[in-house]
Design an enzyme around this catalytic site. Sequence first.
Site, PDB file in Angstrom:
ATOM      1  N   HIS B  75      15.136  -1.587   3.331  1.00 52.61           N
ATOM      2  CA  HIS B  75      15.493  -0.473   3.990  1.00 52.61           C
ATOM      3  C   HIS B  75      14.295  -0.014   5.051  1.00 52.61           C
ATOM      4  O   HIS B  75      14.672  -0.304   6.694  1.00 52.61           O
ATOM      5  CB  HIS B  75      14.287   0.639   3.272  1.00 52.61           C
ATOM      6  CG  HIS B  75      14.550   2.245   4.139  1.00 52.61           C
ATOM      7  ND1 HIS B  75      15.894   2.653   3.686  1.00 52.61           N
ATOM      8  CD2 HIS B  75      13.220   2.909   4.525  1.00 52.61           C
ATOM      9  CE1 HIS B  75      14.845   4.279   4.246  1.00 52.61           C
ATOM     10  NE2 HIS B  75      13.942   4.009   4.821  1.00 52.61           N
ATOM     11  N   ASP B  84      15.601  -9.809   0.317  1.00 47.64           N
ATOM     12  CA  ASP B  84      16.616  -9.254  -0.839  1.00 47.64           C
ATOM     13  C   ASP B  84      17.358 -10.080  -2.166  1.00 47.64           C
ATOM     14  O   ASP B  84      17.422 -10.361  -2.763  1.00 47.64           O
ATOM     15  CB  ASP B  84      17.684  -8.757  -0.297  1.00 47.64           C
ATOM     16  CG  ASP B  84      17.071  -7.224   0.377  1.00 47.64           C
ATOM     17  OD1 ASP B  84      16.791  -6.134  -0.442  1.00 47.64           O
ATOM     18  OD2 ASP B  84      17.209  -7.337   1.328  1.00 47.64           O
TER      19      ASP B  84
END
Lengths: 95, 95
Positions: B75, B84
């Site tokens: 985000h 990630d």
Amino acid sequence: MIARLTANERDEALAALVGWAPVKDRDAMTRTFMFADFKEAFAFMTRVALAAEKMDHHPEWSNIYKTVTITLSTHEANGLTRRDIDLAKIIDGFV
Amino acid sequence: MIARLTANERDEALAALVGWAPVKDRDAMTRTFMFADFKEAFAFMTRVALAAEKMDHHPEWSNIYKTVTITLSTHEANGLTRRDIDLAKIIDGFV
């Protein structure tokens, strides 16, 4: 085979629930829940998962951080049934 | 502030992961996991939730019965970062 709610039953059931809205173009209902953080959101999801497994009726749901969106409908009836209303009441008892 | 992966880093990272695909119109990646039933799917979700909370990096995910779809993106970086990739590797270790 469980029967779909009639339009009247559906309207009555939805009117008696707080925060659940009909889904567009589908015989289903949805509610979004907000929590303080991910831990609280996932704690809620765990309670819902156990209740769903116990009644052998499972939600469609998604989670992003502290937000959980649940959609209920009964696959084998292709629409809302008493099971969805019962599960919604149980879920609402967790918040 | 964590940096987005460069196009090269992103391509390399995705090539090294199995089953993760880029998301259309967004700097994110997604994978869908299938299990034997809801119990197995939610057991997997619980492991992912604990790992995500530990690394303070959370997935966007949805579940319908035995299917779990996970989307990863960072985000604060508005795109894919090393976090990630790290979370994807941990998740893949659970299946």
